[in-house]
Motif scaffolding. Structure first.
Motif, short mmCIF file in Angstrom:
data_model
loop_
_atom_site.label_atom_id
_atom_site.label_comp_id
_atom_site.label_asym_id
_atom_site.label_seq_id
_atom_site.Cartn_x
_atom_site.Cartn_y
_atom_site.Cartn_z
N PRO A 199 0.81 -1.23 0.00
CA PRO A 199 0.00 0.00 0.00
C PRO A 199 0.84 1.27 0.00
N LEU A 200 2.05 1.21 0.59
CA LEU A 200 2.91 2.39 0.58
C LEU A 200 3.30 2.77 -0.84
N THR A 201 3.63 1.77 -1.66
CA THR A 201 4.02 2.05 -3.04
C THR A 201 2.89 2.71 -3.81
N VAL A 202 1.69 2.18 -3.66
CA VAL A 202 0.54 2.72 -4.40
C VAL A 202 0.13 4.09 -3.86
N MET A 203 -0.07 4.16 -2.55
CA MET A 203 -0.56 5.40 -1.96
C MET A 203 0.50 6.49 -1.92
N GLY A 204 1.77 6.10 -1.71
CA GLY A 204 2.83 7.10 -1.72
C GLY A 204 2.97 7.74 -3.09
N GLY A 205 2.99 6.91 -4.14
CA GLY A 205 3.07 7.46 -5.49
C GLY A 205 1.85 8.28 -5.84
#
Length: 645
Positions: free
Chosen positions: A579-585
C-alpha cells in the motif's frame, strides 16, 4: 467510579499493555511538539514583520513630521539596510523601538553586528561610509540577530532626502513625508507571512491526522477489553466514559511531554536561518495562550478520536469479541477527493492565502479519507493475485482492517503529498554571470559627465585601478585586476555618497533579493519535509509496534501452528510496502497536481532531487521502522500460551 476503574485497567494491562500506553504517549508527545513548532513559525514571521515595520512608514501627501528613505548597501557580500531620517522642523517625532532618540543631522546609529564589522575591517572598506557613529541600535529595531542596519540622520534640505525621486523597488523606498515612524510590514514580510501560512498547513494537517490516529493505537486490545465489559453488563455510557478517561490521561501526559520538549528545543530551532539570518529566541515562543490551547486541544482531539472509534463496541460488543470483520468501506470517499481535484485548478497565484491554505487542508484530509478505501482495494487484489502464503496473509490482513494498515503508511503517504507540492514549486534560478566587478551608480541625465569625473577621481585617490564610463543615466565603474571582496568594498566606500541617496551596486547585488528568496524557499522546503518525515517515520514505527501488540494472540497461534517467524515477518513487510508504493506514489501525484496553479517557471534540479530523495527516505524510514518492531514480534510469538488482555 469510571475513573478509578479506568486507572486500574490501565495499570493492570501488564508489561505489554503498558507498552501500548507508552506508544500512545510518545505519539502524542511528538505530535504536540511539532504542532507547537508549526504554529510558532507563523507568530515568528509576524513578529519579524512588526519589528521591521518602522522602515516602511505610511507616506502622507502633505504635512508630516519627518522624511524617511530606505536603501541597500553591501559589504563582504552581505546586505546593509540604510535608513535615512530627517525631521521636518518643530519637535522630533518618537523614534522607533531600539533607537533612544531621533538622530540628529550627520549622526549614524549602527546595529551591533554592523558596529563590530566596521571596527574589524579597515576604515576604507566600511567605516568611512558612516563617519559619525553616535550609538548602537537595540534588538527591537532589528529583524533578526546579526542584521546589518545603519540609521543616518540628515537635514530636511539634504539632496538625499529630496521627495519625489523615483522609487527603487529593488533596493528600498524613495524619500517620502511620514506622519510617524509607525509603519506597516513590508511587501517582503507580508509575502513571507503568507508562505508561512501555507507551510503551516502542510505541517499541521498531517500532525492533526497523526494525533487523531494516536488514539487508535492498540485499538484491538482496548476494543476487546471494552467489549468484554459490555457483555458483562457495563452500560454504553460507562464504556464511553472509561475510553475518554483513558485517552485523556495518556494524551495529557503526552501533550505536557511534547510541550516541555519544544521549550527545550527552542534555542536550537532559533538557529534556522531565514530572510538572511537566524531568529531571536523569543520569536520561536508563541504567546502563552497558544501553549494553553494546544494543551487543551490535543487531548480533546485524541479523546474525540477514541470515542468515534467506539461505535462497534457500543452497538455490537459480541461482534468485536468474536473478531468479526467490520463492514467494507464505501467508494464515496473517492468522490470527495475527485471534487477537490476538479476545483483546485480554479485557484491562481492571486488567490487569498486563506483560500489556498483551506484548499490544501481539504485536499490533505481527502487523501487521508480515501486512503483506507484504497488500502482495502489493494488488499483484495493482493489476496487474489497471491502466489505464496506471505502475500496471501498480507492481502487478507489489508482487507480485514484497512484502517489499521493505512495508519502505518499514512504518515509517509501524506509526506509524499507535501513533497509533490513543494517539489514542483522549486523553480530554477538564473545565476549571475561571471565577469569583471562592475559597480553602477544611477544619476540624473544632466549630471552624468560630472559624476563620471568625480568617480574617476575618487577611485584614483583610493589607489584603485578602474574604468569608468557612462551608459545612459548610469555610471559604470569596472574595477580592474584581481578584485577580491576587500577591493570591491574599498571601491564601494570610495563611491559612497557620489550621488546623494544612491548606493553603488553590481549585477550580483541585483540578484541577491531573488537568491535570498529562493534560498529561503529551499530552507522552508527542507524544514517542512523534515517535520513531515519525522511524523511519518515516528508514525510508522509506533503503529508497527502497536499492530504487533494488537495481533499478538493471532501471531502466537500461527507460530504454535508451525508458521515460521520469517514468513510472518515477510507478510508484515508486504502488508506495509504494497500500500505504501501505491498510496505514496498517488499522494505525490496529487500534491504535484495541486501545485500546478502556482508554478512560476521550469522545475529546478532541486525539485527533482527533492522528490527522489523523499521516495528513498520514505521507503527507508518505513522499512527501518518495521525492522525495529521485529524483536517485539519475536517476543510475542514465543509466548507458549497467547491470550488477549
Amino acid at each position: 467510579m469510571n475513573l478509578a476503574l479506568t486507572w486500574r485497567l490501565l495499570k493492570g494491562g501488564g508489561r505489554r499493555g503498558m507498552l501500548g500506553t507508552w506508544l500512545t504517549l510518545a505519539a502524542v508527545a511528538v505530535a504536540t511538539g511539532l504542532l507547537l513548532f508549526a504554529v510558532a513559525a507563523n507568530f515568528a514571521f509576524h513578529d519579524r514583520g512588526e519589528r521591521g515595520a518602522w522602515r516602511n512608514p505610511v507616506p502622507v501627501e502633505s504635512g508630516g513630521v519627518a522624511v524617511e528613505a530606505t536603501r541597500r548597501d553591501f559589504v563582504r557580500d552581505q546586505a546593509i539596510t540604510v535608513v535615512d531620517l530627517a525631521t521636518l522642523g518643530g519637535e522630533a517625532p518618537a523614534p522607533p523601538s531600539g533607537l533612544p532618540r531621533f538622530p540628529r543631522p550627520g549622526e549614524v546609529w549602527l546595529s551591533p553586528a554592523l558596529s563590530e564589522l566596521a571596527a574589524e575591517l579597515p576604515p576604507e572598506q566600511l567605516a568611512a561610509r558612516f563617519p559619525r557613529p553616535a550609538g548602537v541600535l537595540g534588538d527591537e529595531a532589528l529583524v533578526y540577530p546579526g542584521e546589518l542596519v545603519a540609521v543616518v540622520g540628515r537635514a530636511p534640505d539634504d539632496p538625499a532626502m529630496k521627495p519625489g525621486s523615483a522609487e527603487d523597488a529593488m533596493f528600498g523606498l524613495a524619500p517620502g513625508r511620514v506622519a510617524s515612524l509607525a509603519g506597516t510590514p513590508s511587501r517582503d514580510a507580508t509575502s513571507y507571512q503568507a508562505l508561512a501560512v501555507v507551510a503551516g498547513v502542510l505541517m499541521v494537517v498531517p500532525l492533526l491526522v497523526f494525533g487523531g490516529a494516536a488514539a487508535r493505537l492498540t485499538v484491538a486490545r482496548r476494543d476487546q477489553r471494552l467489549a468484554a465489559l459490555r457483555l458483562i453488563g457495563a452500560t454504553p455510557g460507562q464504556v464511553v466514559g472509561m475510553t475518554v478517561a483513558e485517552a485523556l490521561i495518556v494524551a495529557l501526559a503526552g501533550a505536557v511531554t511534547g510541550t516541555v520538549a519544544y521549550v527545550l528545543a527552542a534555542p536550537l530551532l532559533a538557529r534556522i536561518e531565514m530572510q538572511g539570518g537566524p531568529w531571536f529566541t523569543a520569536d520561536v515562543f508563541p504567546p502563552l495562550w497558544v501553549f494553553a490551547a494546544v494543551l487543551v486541544a490535543v487531548p480533546l482531539l485524541v479523546g474525540l478520536s477514541a470515542v468515534v472509534g467506539l461505535r462497534r463496541v457500543v452497538v455490537s460488543p459480541l461482534g468485536v469479541a468474536k473478531r468479526e470483520t467490520p463492514p467494507g468501506l464505501r467508494a464515496v470517499r473517492v468522490v470527495a477527493l475527485l471534487v477537490v481535484l476538479i476545483g483546485f485548478p480554479l485557484l491562481s497565484r492571486k488567490a487569498d492565502v486563506v483560500v489556498i491554505g483551506t484548499a490544501l487542508a481539504v485536499a490533505f484530509l481527502c487523501v487521508n479519507l480515501v486512503g483506507p478505501w484504497v488500502v482495502s482495494l489493494i488488499g483484495r487484489i493482493t489476496a487474489r493475485a497471491a502466489r505464496g502464503p506471505a502475500r496471501l496473509l498480507a492481502g487478507r490482513r489489508l482487507v480485514d482492517d484497512p484502517r489499521a494498515a493505512w495508519r502505518t503508511v499514512s504518515g509517509v503517504a501524506l509526506t509524499g503529498f507535501v513533497a509533490g507540492f513543494v517539489g514542483l514549486l522549486s523553480p530554477a534560478l538564473d545565476q549571475a554571470p561571471a565577469g569583471p566587478h562592475e559597480l553602477r551608480v544611477e544619476a540624473s541625465a544632466g549630471q552624468v559627465e560630472q559624476v563620471v569625473t568625480q568617480a574617476r577621481e575618487r577611485l584614483k585617490e583610493a589607489g584603485l585601478t578602474a574604468t569608468v564610463k557612462p551608459e545612459d543615466s548610469v555610471v559604470i565603474a569596472t574595477v580592474g585586476g584581481a578584485a577580491d571582496d576587500a577591493t570591491v568594498d574599498r571601491a564601494r566606500t570610495a563611491l559612497a555618497g557620489l550621488v546623494p541617496g544612491r548606493t553603488p551596486t553590481s549585477f550580483r547585488d541585483d540578484m541577491r533579493s531573488a537568491e535570498q528568496l529562493f534560498s529561503d524557499v529551499q530552507v522552508g522546503t527542507i524544514v517542512v519535509l523534515a517535520v513531515s518525515f519525522l511524523v511519518a517515520v515516528t508514525s510508522s514505527g509506533i503503529t508497527a509496534m502497536s499492530s504487533v501488540l494488537d495481533r499478538r494472540q493471532t501471531y502466537g497461534l500461527l507460530r504454535l501452528a508451525g508458521t515460521p517467524l520469517e514468513l510472518l515477518d515477510r507478510a508484515r513487510r508486504a502488508e506495509t510496502l504494497i500500500p505504501l508504493t501505491v498510496m505514496g506514489g498517488g499522494a505525490i501525484l496529487v500534491g504535484a497536481f495541486c501545485a500546478l496553479p502556482f508554478v512560476l517557471g521550469s522545475m529546478s534540479p532541486v525539485g527533482v532531487v527533492t522528490l527522489g530523495g523523499c521516495v528513498v527516505v520514505g521507503f527507508a524510514g518505513v522499512i527501518g521502522a518495521g525492522a525495529l518492531s521485529r524483536p517485539l514480534l519475536r517476543a510475542v510469538t514465543e509466548d507458549p500460551a497467547p491470550r488477549p488482555d
